[in-house]
Design a protein around this motif. Structure first.
Motif, mmCIF file in Angstrom:
data_model
loop_
_atom_site.group_PDB
_atom_site.id
_atom_site.type_symbol
_atom_site.label_atom_id
_atom_site.label_comp_id
_atom_site.label_asym_id
_atom_site.label_seq_id
_atom_site.Cartn_x
_atom_site.Cartn_y
_atom_site.Cartn_z
ATOM 1 N N GLU A 110 18.073 29.284 -4.087
ATOM 2 C CA GLU A 110 19.019 29.218 -2.974
ATOM 3 C C GLU A 110 18.858 29.860 -1.728
ATOM 4 O O GLU A 110 18.995 29.516 -0.847
ATOM 5 N N ALA A 111 18.175 31.103 -2.263
ATOM 6 C CA ALA A 111 18.043 31.913 -0.869
ATOM 7 C C ALA A 111 16.944 31.365 -0.118
ATOM 8 O O ALA A 111 17.123 31.658 1.151
ATOM 9 N N ARG A 112 15.985 30.604 -0.498
ATOM 10 C CA ARG A 112 14.784 30.068 0.228
ATOM 11 C C ARG A 112 15.202 28.599 0.602
ATOM 12 O O ARG A 112 14.598 28.056 1.429
ATOM 13 N N GLY A 113 16.361 28.277 0.231
ATOM 14 C CA GLY A 113 16.852 26.825 0.600
ATOM 15 C C GLY A 113 15.919 25.558 0.129
ATOM 16 O O GLY A 113 15.579 24.653 0.606
ATOM 17 N N ILE A 114 15.176 25.929 -1.002
ATOM 18 C CA ILE A 114 14.284 25.037 -1.465
ATOM 19 C C ILE A 114 15.231 23.717 -2.080
ATOM 20 O O ILE A 114 14.481 22.714 -1.855
ATOM 21 N N PRO A 115 16.277 23.763 -2.598
ATOM 22 C CA PRO A 115 17.253 22.619 -3.147
ATOM 23 C C PRO A 115 17.301 21.785 -1.889
ATOM 24 O O PRO A 115 17.131 20.493 -2.059
ATOM 25 N N LYS A 116 17.620 22.242 -0.815
ATOM 26 C CA LYS A 116 17.960 21.427 0.466
ATOM 27 C C LYS A 116 16.686 20.742 0.764
ATOM 28 O O LYS A 116 16.525 19.583 1.478
ATOM 29 N N MET A 117 15.414 21.575 0.797
ATOM 30 C CA MET A 117 14.173 20.816 1.217
ATOM 31 C C MET A 117 13.907 19.828 0.183
ATOM 32 O O MET A 117 13.557 18.625 0.521
ATOM 33 N N LEU A 118 13.944 19.942 -1.046
ATOM 34 C CA LEU A 118 14.015 18.941 -2.079
ATOM 35 C C LEU A 118 14.889 17.637 -1.763
ATOM 36 O O LEU A 118 14.501 16.467 -1.959
ATOM 37 N N GLU A 176 0.874 -1.235 0.002
ATOM 38 C CA GLU A 176 0.054 0.081 0.074
ATOM 39 C C GLU A 176 0.802 1.214 0.103
ATOM 40 O O GLU A 176 0.419 2.158 -0.575
ATOM 41 N N ILE A 177 2.051 1.295 0.640
ATOM 42 C CA ILE A 177 2.872 2.356 0.809
ATOM 43 C C ILE A 177 3.780 2.658 -0.625
ATOM 44 O O ILE A 177 4.029 3.744 -0.842
ATOM 45 N N ASN A 178 4.259 1.520 -1.210
ATOM 46 C CA ASN A 178 5.006 1.422 -2.352
ATOM 47 C C ASN A 178 4.585 2.451 -3.375
ATOM 48 O O ASN A 178 5.640 3.247 -4.087
ATOM 49 N N ASN A 179 3.439 2.667 -3.984
ATOM 50 C CA ASN A 179 3.029 3.186 -5.017
ATOM 51 C C ASN A 179 2.892 4.754 -4.626
ATOM 52 O O ASN A 179 3.473 5.457 -5.570
ATOM 53 N N PRO A 180 2.169 5.114 -3.761
ATOM 54 C CA PRO A 180 2.404 6.501 -3.514
ATOM 55 C C PRO A 180 3.951 7.161 -2.922
ATOM 56 O O PRO A 180 4.184 8.096 -3.450
ATOM 57 N N LEU A 181 4.498 6.205 -2.471
ATOM 58 C CA LEU A 181 6.278 6.461 -2.098
ATOM 59 C C LEU A 181 6.885 6.859 -3.339
ATOM 60 O O LEU A 181 7.669 7.571 -3.454
ATOM 61 N N ALA A 182 6.720 5.961 -4.631
ATOM 62 C CA ALA A 182 7.247 5.842 -5.633
ATOM 63 C C ALA A 182 7.103 7.320 -6.507
ATOM 64 O O ALA A 182 7.842 7.914 -6.858
ATOM 65 N N GLY A 183 5.583 7.839 -6.408
ATOM 66 C CA GLY A 183 5.244 8.874 -6.922
ATOM 67 C C GLY A 183 5.952 10.168 -6.344
ATOM 68 O O GLY A 183 6.238 11.164 -6.923
ATOM 69 N N MET A 184 5.760 9.940 -4.940
ATOM 70 C CA MET A 184 6.353 11.231 -4.224
ATOM 71 C C MET A 184 7.951 11.535 -4.378
ATOM 72 O O MET A 184 8.508 12.708 -4.911
ATOM 73 N N ILE A 185 8.826 10.222 -4.721
ATOM 74 C CA ILE A 185 10.160 10.319 -4.940
ATOM 75 C C ILE A 185 10.330 11.115 -6.357
ATOM 76 O O ILE A 185 11.234 11.928 -6.476
ATOM 77 N N GLN A 186 9.702 10.325 -7.212
ATOM 78 C CA GLN A 186 9.627 10.752 -8.806
ATOM 79 C C GLN A 186 9.525 12.285 -8.969
ATOM 80 O O GLN A 186 9.904 12.989 -9.534
ATOM 81 N N THR A 187 8.336 12.579 -8.541
ATOM 82 C CA THR A 187 7.846 14.159 -8.468
ATOM 83 C C THR A 187 9.001 14.869 -7.962
ATOM 84 O O THR A 187 9.216 15.960 -8.381
ATOM 85 N N ARG A 242 15.941 16.653 1.048
ATOM 86 C CA ARG A 242 15.340 16.267 2.271
ATOM 87 C C ARG A 242 14.234 15.111 1.750
ATOM 88 O O ARG A 242 14.017 14.196 2.365
ATOM 89 N N ILE A 243 13.428 15.805 0.990
ATOM 90 C CA ILE A 243 12.172 14.949 0.506
ATOM 91 C C ILE A 243 12.911 13.507 -0.118
ATOM 92 O O ILE A 243 12.287 12.557 0.217
ATOM 93 N N CYS A 244 13.919 13.705 -0.882
ATOM 94 C CA CYS A 244 14.361 12.529 -1.694
ATOM 95 C C CYS A 244 15.004 11.617 -0.459
ATOM 96 O O CYS A 244 14.513 10.321 -0.498
ATOM 97 N N GLU A 245 15.633 12.307 0.456
ATOM 98 C CA GLU A 245 16.304 11.227 1.411
ATOM 99 C C GLU A 245 15.222 10.642 2.322
ATOM 100 O O GLU A 245 15.405 9.224 2.432
ATOM 101 N N SER A 246 14.185 11.319 2.610
ATOM 102 C CA SER A 246 13.173 10.464 3.497
ATOM 103 C C SER A 246 12.369 9.531 2.640
ATOM 104 O O SER A 246 12.003 8.573 3.265
ATOM 105 N N GLY A 247 12.063 9.923 1.416
ATOM 106 C CA GLY A 247 11.362 8.946 0.459
ATOM 107 C C GLY A 247 12.289 7.618 0.682
ATOM 108 O O GLY A 247 11.787 6.396 0.503
#
Length: 777
Positions: free
Chosen positions: A575-583, A529-540, A585-590
């Motif tokens: 870069e100023a808003r730290g968005i690359p680092k946030m992305l 159940e988790i694999n499908n939404p997880l793959a979409g989250m990481i790909q996005t 972290r999203i990938c690492e968490s995924g």
């Protein structure tokens, strides 16, 4: 209508309640009537004492009754009036009410009354309490037939403290002393004694000894009177249990007061008053009174009517004198009555000589018998010794063949028995430890002496399961059982130690296996159940990172130009808003969530990996090489800085296993240990070290031990370390599945064994055991 209907139900309820109350009343009345009668086949005897428990005279009468009631099924009940300390009419009235409440519904076969207070109480008030129950009295002073007037169903034994006999004895033994002081008190018995002394004074001639009666005094006045007695005086002490102020004294206290305050010859009328400093007297015995009363009760219980049991009027008194005091007061031994018992008298020359003759005759007779019986006796002795020796060897072999450690101790904690398992466990033989204190012979059992004493006191087996101890740096467990020994006058205990280490470990592994199986079904459903939404989250997240931060991608450049914003400006904003680092972290968490899902699937499905034979030493070295590349800059973690100590046994057989799975388990243990050592604040100056041992201790098993010198863990953590999702790491550093998956791989996939031992501050030791023949053996 509603009102009438409610009234109808209320009246119905009142009728039912009245019926229930009436039924309960008759039920209680029936039970009370039934309980008032005698409902068992036992004989119930009530001993009604005038005084209190601990009062020597009463205790002696009670003992005489208890030891001489011979009828089977006798139940003796004992009541005490305590009239030495409480004697006013108000107290007796309250006592009468209490006894009426307590005994009115009890049906006794016989009531025994001891001493005058109890007799007078029963005579005046007993009919209401005990009805026509047969009465046996004892310990009554100077009883007359007039005292029994109006009483039926009565017999007993008279207590006659023969004051006249004692006075005659004193005159006979001390003719040169012309004065006699008689000490008593103002109790009921004391009044009887005062009357008897008055009668004796009137019957004596003018040339007889002068008698002075001392009774209505305080303790202080009594002491002063005793100190004033001269060498022309003797003293007869009856008893002094209460002085003029009502101060109560025990027998031993009152006679001690007399002995300590005068040096004249002291005589007594009761046997229990004999002590150091008392010459003796013509004595009455409390035990004999109780014995005589018990014998009359036995006759009643055997069917003899009370009217046919005669009263014993003559008290069984006898002369008893102390030899040393007779010598001290220069008593002429020719004046001593012939039937007197002389205490502590030395044997005469004739008596000594006669005993020697008897001994010589016995010796000669024994020697003659021995001449004829020696051969037969030697043969029987030899056979008996041989039989005994065989029995001892047989029992010893049985004890030595037992798998348990058996240690016998006496009541002082000294070793009496020591079997072969005890010798193996300690390295000490029985000859070295027999007679030694337990704490010296077997130090780790020194704490068991409290349980040994408890077992001997309660005569019950004491069990202490799963006691932990260290053997060769391993934690072992044993059941400690203490069996009390009370036989043939020999007291002690047997301590049995049973090694249950394997049992404890198997139970722990079974618990972990059950937890793994219970998680498996849940893990399978959750993972899919988790694999499908997880793959979409990481790909996005990856696509967003490319579209927002890749300044060279043509599509990004065209979209930026169409919006009128340079790509460099977009990137600067990001870069100023730290968005690359946030992305990131999203990938690492995924990725971390995907790893958790992968581990969860390990529980839910069988692996189809190929099983082949491998050298565990080679697998271990490969894992160490892989672990050597493990480096985490953020955590300052570097496996290469850890010392590795290898202890490999040579020529070990190959083991069938799934190589990747075993490597996964080993790497998991190494990584956990390395992180624990390098993140431990108490180990900054200590060299980090892994000690790895591979050997074959048991046939059919290869053993791998990985020990670190990290912070270790407490017992509560150790027991839960293989539980799914249990972790001591911070939330973002551990999933709690690594060791649980490793445990599942070893125990389920390879039919092996895995456990951990650890002590806080001393590191942890993981042990893996794999079958040489593989899972199906």
């Amino acid at each position: 209508m509603k009102k009438r209907q409610c009234t109808y139900y209320l009246l119905d309820f009142k009728k039912i309640s009245s019926f229930i109350l009436l039924f309960l009343f008759f039920l209680i009345l029936f039970c009370s009537t039934a309980s008032a009668g005698k409902t068992d086949s036992k004989f119930h005897i009530l001993l009604f004492n005038s005084y209190h428990k601990g009062y020597l005279w009463s205790d002696e009468i009670t003992r005489g009754v208890e030891e001489n009631l011979t009828k089977d099924g006798v139940v003796l009940h004992v009541e005490y009036m305590d009239t030495k300390r409480h004697f006013d009419e108000g107290y007796l009235s309250l006592l009468s009410q209490l006894l009426l409440l307590k005994h009115a519904k009890c049906q006794y076969d016989v009531v025994i009354v001891s001493d005058n207070s109890a007799f007078e109480f029963i005579k005046n008030r007993g009919q209401a309490i005990f009805g026509n129950t047969p009465i046996i009295f004892c310990g009554l002073n100077y009883l007359t037939e007039g005292d029994l007037k109006g009483m039926v169903q009565v017999s007993g034994v008279n207590e006659e403290a023969d004051l006249e006999g004692n006075i005659n004895l004193i005159q006979r033994l001390h003719p040169q002393r012309h004065n006699l002081v008689v000490v008593t008190d103002n109790t009921i018995t004391g009044h009887k004694i005062q009357q008897e002394v008055g009668r004796i004074q009137q019957s004596l001639g003018h040339d007889s000894v002068g008698i002075e009666l001392v009774y209505d005094v305080t303790i202080t006045e009594l002491k002063e009177k005793l100190r004033s007695l001269d060498n022309n005086t003797s003293l007869l002490f009856t008893f002094f249990s209460r002085d003029r102020n009502g101060v109560f004294l025990e027998y031993d206290e009152s006679i001690a007061t007399v002995v300590e305050n005068t040096d004249v010859p002291i005589y007594v009328s009761w046997k229990f008053s004999l002590r150091d400093g008392v010459v003796g007297g013509y004595l009455t015995d409390g035990y004999g009174q109780g014995q005589e009363a018990a014998e009359k009760v036995n006759l009643i219980l055997a069917g003899t009517p009370v009217s046919e049991i005669p009263i014993t009027w003559k008290s069984p008194n006898r002369f008893c004198l102390e030899y040393a005091l007779l010598k001290k007061f220069n008593v002429d031994f020719n004046r001593i009555p012939e039937d007197a018992e002389i205490l502590h008298s030395p044997p005469t020359f004739v008596q000594e000589y006669r005993e020697q003759i008897i001994k010589v005759g016995i010796i000669i007779g024994v020697l003659i018998l021995l001449v004829f019986a020696l051969a037969y006796g030697l043969i029987r002795s030899t056979r008996a010794e041989e039989t005994l020796r065989r029995a001892e060897n047989f029992i010893s072999n049985i004890i030595d063949s037992m798998p348990s450690v058996l240690v016998g101790v006496d009541v002082e904690g000294r070793v009496t028995h020591w079997n072969s398992r005890a010798r193996t466990a300690t390295g000490l033989s029985g000859l070295q430890v027999i007679g030694q204190p337990l704490e010296q012979a077997f130090p780790r059992l020194s704490t068991e002496m409290a349980q040994v004493q408890e077992a001997m006191r309660t005569r019950e087996v004491v069990l202490q399961p799963r006691q932990a101890h260290r053997v060769d740096n391993e934690t072992c467990y044993e059941d400690v059982t203490v069996y009390p020994l009370v036989s043939n006058g020999i007291e002690g205990a047997v301590i049995r130690l049973d090694d249950v280490t394997e049992k404890v470990r198997l139970e722990e592994m079974m618990v972990q296996s059950e937890k793994m199986l219970s998680v498996g079904g849940l893990a399978a459903g959750m993972a899919h159940e988790i694999n499908n939404p997880l793959a979409g989250m990481i790909q996005t997240a990856n696509v967003m990172r490319d579209r927002l931060s890749n300044r060279e991608m043509p599509a990004n450049i065209r979209a930026a130009e169409a919006s009128g914003i340079p790509m460099s400006a977009i990137y600067s904003y990001m870069e100023a808003r730290g968005i690359p680092k946030m992305l990131d972290r999203i990938c690492e968490s995924g990725a971390r969530a995907a790893e958790i899902v992968t581990n969860m699937l390990q529980f839910a499905r069988k692996n189809s990996s190929t099983v082949s034979s491998h050298d565990l030493v080679s697998l271990m070295d490969q894992c160490l090489e892989l672990a050597g590349s493990d480096y985490d800059l953020k955590k300052h973690f570097d496996f290469r800085q850890i010392k590795i100590v290898k202890k490999y046994q040579k020529d070990l057989p190959l083991i069938p296993c799934e190589k990747s799975k075993i490597q996964q388990v080993i790497l998991n243990i190494l990584r956990n240990g390395a992180e624990a050592m390098q993140t431990n604040p108490d180990q900054t100056d200590k060299e980090h070290c892994f000690t790895i041992e591979i050997n074959q201790r048991d046939p059919g098993w290869i053993r791998l031990e990985i020990a670190d010198n990290g912070p270790g863990m407490d017992e509560a953590t150790r027991k839960r370390v293989f539980e799914p999702f249990f972790t001591t790491k911070p939330v973002d550093m551990g999933t709690g599945l690594g060791l649980s998956v490793s445990y599942f791989i070893i125990t389920e996939n390879h039919n092996g064994r895995m456990n951990v031992e650890s002590t806080v501050g001393e590191g942890a030791r993981f042990t893996i055991e794999l079958r040489v023949g593989g899972k199906n053996i």
